[in-house]
Design an enzyme around this catalytic site. Structure first.
Site, PDB file in Angstrom:
ATOM      1  CG  PHE A 124      -4.262  11.509   2.419  1.00 38.29           C
ATOM      2  CD1 PHE A 124      -3.260  12.405   2.056  1.00 38.29           C
ATOM      3  CD2 PHE A 124      -4.162  10.866   3.651  1.00 38.29           C
ATOM      4  CE1 PHE A 124      -2.189  12.653   2.890  1.00 38.29           C
ATOM      5  CE2 PHE A 124      -3.090  11.102   4.492  1.00 38.29           C
ATOM      6  CZ  PHE A 124      -2.095  11.998   4.114  1.00 38.29           C
ATOM      7  CG  ASP A 125      -8.082  15.247  -3.396  1.00 38.09           C
ATOM      8  OD1 ASP A 125      -9.088  14.705  -3.877  1.00 38.09           O
ATOM      9  OD2 ASP A 125      -7.321  15.974  -4.057  1.00 38.09           O
TER      10      ASP A 125
END
Length: 221
Positions: free
Chosen positions: A10-11
């Site tokens: 995940f960013d």
């Protein structure tokens, strides 16, 4: 961590949290410290996601020394104040819990300095969802998203065929492509429709709850 488990990277900014007040305020503070006129909102929004030193260089006529000076001023405000001027997008904790419950191991993979990422994740109570938080180093090491993803995949011994990157900007898509993993773009962040047309992800998801079936489908669960 489970070897060969399905994995989601995940960013952070624009994907898990909305960091606009803290980042924009800290950019304006840095620009003011340099005696330059404030930049507009379009420029501020475009700076969320990419490596910040490069964004400062673009704002300051391409001067690399000024960009480094601006980054130092930015961190003077961002570290004590700006990183907390942030908000978790609605539904994110529930989405992460659901992915974890179906057996997906989760990592943060952000171009933001790891020290700041760790503080943000813990501040908002998201730490229990992630195996580990990965980011760049304060000296700029791994600020390039492709380099960062390579580091995460190798250091965590992640199976590329069972991994998906989730982010909101073309840097996330490019980084995933260069590492041979799937990528989902989210529509609630700071990437534009034009950006996704130029750099297409495997899938675009427009609301947080839809990420669970989307990730499950991409990972073959």
């Amino acid at each position: 961590m489970t070897p060969f488990a399905p994995t989601a990277l995940f960013d952070l900014d624009g994907t898990l949290t909305d960091p606009y007040p803290g980042i924009s305020g800290s950019i304006l503070y840095a620009i003011d410290k340099l005696g330059r006129p404030p930049v507009d909102e379009i420029t501020l929004r475009a700076a969320i996601g990419p490596p910040l030193e490069a964004s400062f260089a673009a704002m300051l006529g391409g001067d690399p020394l000024l960009a480094k000076e601006a980054l130092a001023h930015y961190r003077d405000r961002y570290a004590p104040i700006g990183l907390y001027e942030n908000k978790v997008f609605d539904g994110i904790p529930e989405m992460l819990a659901n992915l974890k419950n179906v057996g997906v191991q989760l990592f943060v993979a952000s171009s933001k300095p790891r020290l700041f990422c760790e503080r943000i994740i813990e501040h908002f109570g998201l730490g229990s969802f992630f195996v580990r938080v990965h980011g760049s180093e304060m000296d700029g090491t791994r600020s390039n998203k492709a380099d960062l993803i390579t580091h995460v995949l190798e250091s965590e011994a992640i199976d590329r065929s069972r991994c998906v990157m989730i982010g909101d900007r073309r840097h996330d898509i490019d980084g995933a492509r260069k590492n041979g993993i799937k990528v989902i773009a989210v529509g609630w962040g700071y990437g534009s429709a034009e950006e996704f047309e130029e750099t297409p992800p495997d899938l675009i998801v427009h609301d947080v709850p839809a990420l669970v079936p989307a990730v499950s489908a991409e990972l073959g669960l």
